[in-house]
Design a protein around this motif. Structure first.
Motif, PDB file in Angstrom:
ATOM      1  N   LYS A   9      -8.707   7.251  -0.350  1.00  0.00           N
ATOM      2  CA  LYS A   9      -9.165   6.788   0.916  1.00  0.00           C
ATOM      3  C   LYS A   9     -10.696   6.527   0.807  1.00  0.00           C
ATOM      4  O   LYS A   9     -11.601   7.497   0.135  1.00  0.00           O
ATOM      5  CB  LYS A   9      -9.059   7.665   2.124  1.00  0.00           C
ATOM      6  CG  LYS A   9      -9.674   7.267   3.230  1.00  0.00           C
ATOM      7  CD  LYS A   9      -8.544   6.127   3.963  1.00  0.00           C
ATOM      8  CE  LYS A   9      -8.956   5.698   5.280  1.00  0.00           C
ATOM      9  NZ  LYS A   9      -8.766   4.419   5.519  1.00  0.00           N
ATOM     10  N   VAL A  10     -11.140   5.359   1.176  1.00  0.00           N
ATOM     11  CA  VAL A  10     -12.595   4.925   1.179  1.00  0.00           C
ATOM     12  C   VAL A  10     -12.628   4.833   2.694  1.00  0.00           C
ATOM     13  O   VAL A  10     -12.232   4.145   3.620  1.00  0.00           O
ATOM     14  CB  VAL A  10     -12.817   3.582   0.530  1.00  0.00           C
ATOM     15  CG1 VAL A  10     -14.365   3.476   0.704  1.00  0.00           C
ATOM     16  CG2 VAL A  10     -12.508   3.539  -1.014  1.00  0.00           C
ATOM     17  N   GLN A 132      -8.537  -1.838  -2.100  1.00  0.00           N
ATOM     18  CA  GLN A 132      -7.250  -2.650  -1.289  1.00  0.00           C
ATOM     19  C   GLN A 132      -7.286  -2.268   0.192  1.00  0.00           C
ATOM     20  O   GLN A 132      -7.182  -1.153   0.674  1.00  0.00           O
ATOM     21  CB  GLN A 132      -5.954  -1.864  -1.757  1.00  0.00           C
ATOM     22  CG  GLN A 132      -5.889  -2.142  -3.481  1.00  0.00           C
ATOM     23  CD  GLN A 132      -4.617  -1.087  -3.742  1.00  0.00           C
ATOM     24  OE1 GLN A 132      -4.259  -0.428  -3.093  1.00  0.00           O
ATOM     25  NE2 GLN A 132      -4.117  -1.608  -4.993  1.00  0.00           N
ATOM     26  N   ASN A 133      -7.763  -3.212   0.934  1.00  0.00           N
ATOM     27  CA  ASN A 133      -7.877  -3.267   2.371  1.00  0.00           C
ATOM     28  C   ASN A 133      -6.451  -3.462   3.083  1.00  0.00           C
ATOM     29  O   ASN A 133      -5.798  -4.681   3.196  1.00  0.00           O
ATOM     30  CB  ASN A 133      -8.748  -4.503   2.974  1.00  0.00           C
ATOM     31  CG  ASN A 133      -9.296  -4.042   4.282  1.00  0.00           C
ATOM     32  OD1 ASN A 133      -9.040  -2.786   4.875  1.00  0.00           O
ATOM     33  ND2 ASN A 133      -9.780  -5.032   5.098  1.00  0.00           N
ATOM     34  N   VAL A 134      -5.817  -2.272   3.100  1.00  0.00           N
ATOM     35  CA  VAL A 134      -4.361  -2.359   3.714  1.00  0.00           C
ATOM     36  C   VAL A 134      -4.265  -2.357   4.840  1.00  0.00           C
ATOM     37  O   VAL A 134      -4.786  -1.585   5.771  1.00  0.00           O
ATOM     38  CB  VAL A 134      -3.721  -1.031   3.116  1.00  0.00           C
ATOM     39  CG1 VAL A 134      -2.151  -0.993   3.517  1.00  0.00           C
ATOM     40  CG2 VAL A 134      -3.944  -0.745   1.694  1.00  0.00           C
ATOM     41  N   LYS A 135      -3.358  -3.371   5.680  1.00  0.00           N
ATOM     42  CA  LYS A 135      -3.169  -3.578   7.055  1.00  0.00           C
ATOM     43  C   LYS A 135      -2.443  -2.269   7.531  1.00  0.00           C
ATOM     44  O   LYS A 135      -1.713  -1.533   7.135  1.00  0.00           O
ATOM     45  CB  LYS A 135      -1.906  -4.693   7.295  1.00  0.00           C
ATOM     46  CG  LYS A 135      -1.832  -4.975   8.509  1.00  0.00           C
ATOM     47  CD  LYS A 135      -0.731  -6.152   8.701  1.00  0.00           C
ATOM     48  CE  LYS A 135      -0.362  -6.322  10.190  1.00  0.00           C
ATOM     49  NZ  LYS A 135       0.726  -7.278  10.168  1.00  0.00           N
ATOM     50  N   LEU A 140      -8.383   1.488   0.524  1.00  0.00           N
ATOM     51  CA  LEU A 140      -8.186   2.481  -0.488  1.00  0.00           C
ATOM     52  C   LEU A 140      -8.770   1.946  -1.651  1.00  0.00           C
ATOM     53  O   LEU A 140      -9.041   0.859  -1.781  1.00  0.00           O
ATOM     54  CB  LEU A 140      -6.558   2.487  -0.704  1.00  0.00           C
ATOM     55  CG  LEU A 140      -5.779   2.862   0.574  1.00  0.00           C
ATOM     56  CD1 LEU A 140      -4.438   2.931   0.050  1.00  0.00           C
ATOM     57  CD2 LEU A 140      -6.226   4.435   0.925  1.00  0.00           C
ATOM     58  N   LEU A 141      -9.042   2.940  -2.749  1.00  0.00           N
ATOM     59  CA  LEU A 141      -9.298   2.572  -4.102  1.00  0.00           C
ATOM     60  C   LEU A 141      -8.460   3.155  -4.995  1.00  0.00           C
ATOM     61  O   LEU A 141      -7.984   4.175  -5.078  1.00  0.00           O
ATOM     62  CB  LEU A 141     -10.741   3.289  -4.292  1.00  0.00           C
ATOM     63  CG  LEU A 141     -11.344   3.189  -5.987  1.00  0.00           C
ATOM     64  CD1 LEU A 141     -11.424   1.828  -6.409  1.00  0.00           C
ATOM     65  CD2 LEU A 141     -12.637   3.899  -6.067  1.00  0.00           C
ATOM     66  N   ASN A 179      -3.594  10.995  -4.573  1.00  0.00           N
ATOM     67  CA  ASN A 179      -2.417  10.255  -4.638  1.00  0.00           C
ATOM     68  C   ASN A 179      -1.786   9.749  -3.448  1.00  0.00           C
ATOM     69  O   ASN A 179      -0.656   9.827  -2.933  1.00  0.00           O
ATOM     70  CB  ASN A 179      -1.157  11.404  -5.055  1.00  0.00           C
ATOM     71  CG  ASN A 179      -1.501  11.951  -6.290  1.00  0.00           C
ATOM     72  OD1 ASN A 179      -1.977  11.042  -7.252  1.00  0.00           O
ATOM     73  ND2 ASN A 179      -1.519  13.335  -6.355  1.00  0.00           N
ATOM     74  N   ILE A 180      -2.549   9.144  -2.643  1.00  0.00           N
ATOM     75  CA  ILE A 180      -2.435   8.371  -1.436  1.00  0.00           C
ATOM     76  C   ILE A 180      -1.454   6.951  -1.877  1.00  0.00           C
ATOM     77  O   ILE A 180      -1.530   6.421  -2.769  1.00  0.00           O
ATOM     78  CB  ILE A 180      -3.447   7.601  -0.423  1.00  0.00           C
ATOM     79  CG1 ILE A 180      -4.409   8.763  -0.231  1.00  0.00           C
ATOM     80  CG2 ILE A 180      -3.198   6.828   0.465  1.00  0.00           C
ATOM     81  CD1 ILE A 180      -5.608   8.450   0.432  1.00  0.00           C
TER      82      ILE A 180
END
Length: 192
Positions: A9-10, A132-135, A140-141, A179-180
């Motif tokens: 998570k970022v 990754q900009n997840v809806k 996330l990285l 591990n997200i």
């Protein structure tokens, strides 16, 4: 092929993340959007979500600046307790995802979750850093190792530590969960 990766998570915004990386001299090398539709014959989430996801297929569409890539994907993630060690992945090109979905539904598959995200990718130390900009999930990285088919669990954990140290070296505000998993996190968010 066994693949090792971390996904963290970022907590910084997309804009702040890009600014921090630009100040380090890093440049975006790729951008794309992804839509994954997870289908499974087993949608009983009272059992382990990992078990349900391991029996799922993913209808994946990736839109780049120059083309659209369509695939059917299966991921078999191998765990040691709660720790994701690696995943085996099967990719199959498929130009007609709409009919593929109808085919799977005719075989008893049901939609489990849709994961959508926009990615911006950097390179450092020969590795791709995929933000990754997840809806409905946030930023996330994901860093995939260039080392494939690890010999042992110890090799996997050592490689994950190396990838996490690389992530920490970016001076971003990141979480310590390595591990997200996007689909799992969205299912948990929507069903709990």
């Amino acid at each position: 092929m066994k693949e090792i990766e971390i996904t963290v998570k970022v907590f910084d915004s997309v804009e702040k993340t890009k600014d921090i990386l630009a100040r380090q001299g890093l440049k975006i090398v790729d951008t794309y959007s992804t839509k994954d539709i997870y289908l499974s014959q087993d949608t009983n989430l009272s059992q382990s979500i990992e078990s349900v996801l391991n029996k799922s297929v993913i209808l994946r569409q990736i839109i780049t600046h120059s083309k659209v890539i369509k695939k059917i994907v299966h991921k078999n993630k191998v765990y040691d307790g709660d720790t994701l060690l690696y995943e085996d992945k099967i990719n199959l090109n498929c130009e007609d995802l709409e009919n593929a979905k109808l085919l799977f539904e005719a075989l008893g598959f049901k939609e489990l979750v849709i994961v959508q995200y926009d990615s911006f990718v950097y390179q450092k130390e020969g590795l791709e850093l995929s933000f990754q900009n997840v809806k409905d999930l946030g930023l996330l990285l994901e860093i995939e190792s260039d080392k494939k088919n690890p010999e042992s669990e110890e090799d996997v954990m050592q490689e994950k530590r190396r990838l996490y140290n690389l992530a920490k070296s970016l001076s971003l505000n990141i979480g310590d969960e390595l591990n997200i998993k996007k689909a799992k996190a969205l299912i948990k968010k929507r069903h709990h």
